[in-house]
Design an enzyme around this catalytic site. Structure first.
Site: not given
Ligand code: ZN
Length: 177
Positions: A147, A143-144, A101
């Site tokens: 966030h 993953h995004e 990341c």
């Molecule tokens: Zn990330």
């Protein structure tokens, strides 16, 4: 003028906040943010980036899969802006894979993710898309998406032993090729 944006790092409280829905996708500040994120993703050679990583708490991210040493068969795709995304459905099967990341430099984690997901998102033209994503692209999305909810991949590893340094990760990659 469009520009590459600076990335906030772990420890910045903005990285732990919940982002807000984008209401006016066609507005210039949002369109400019999308363009700038695409430039940022290209200059950093990343496969995904979320708006909160540049301190913009909007529910939008860019997915830009391309073949890489870990996933040589990853699809090559033009960067796609996914706005107000969510997961409609997912496989029961999870798979573990290495992630890094831009906001967590120097660390890689072996992270479990759903193998396939069905997602809905609005694109930058304001159209709603419903698509099934599998394997590497499904991993990028998850993953995004995390966030947008203040979650980083470190929160997802099953054990702290699944965290390694970037240096050791590179050795691991080289030993596999
Ligand atoms: Zn990330």
């Amino acid at each position: 003028m469009n520009q590459s944006l600076s990335i906030i790092k772990l420890g910045n409280p903005l990285l732990r906040q919940f982002s807000y829905n984008v209401e006016n996708i066609k507005d210039e500040p949002i369109q400019t943010l999308i363009d700038d994120l695409i430039i940022t993703i290209k200059t950093t050679n990343a496969v995904g980036i979320a708006a909160p990583q540049v301190a913009a708490l909007h529910r939008l991210f860019i997915v830009a899969s391309h073949p890489n040493p870990r996933y040589p068969n990853a699809p090559l795709m033009e960067p796609i802006a996914m706005i107000n995304p969510y997961i409609v459905d997912h496989s029961t099967e999870t798979v573990k894979g290495w992630e890094g990341c831009l906001s967590v430099p120097g660390i890689r984690g072996f992270v479990p993710r759903y193998q396939s997901i069905t997602v809905e998102y609005t694109d930058r033209n304001g159209d709603i898309n419903n698509v099934k994503l599998v394997d590497f692209v499904a991993r990028i999305f998850q993953h995004e998406y995390d966030h947008l909810n203040g979650i980083v991949f470190l929160d997802r590893v099953e054990s702290s032993q699944d965290l390694i340094s970037e240096e050791e990760y590179q050795k691991l990659q080289n030993s596999h090729t």
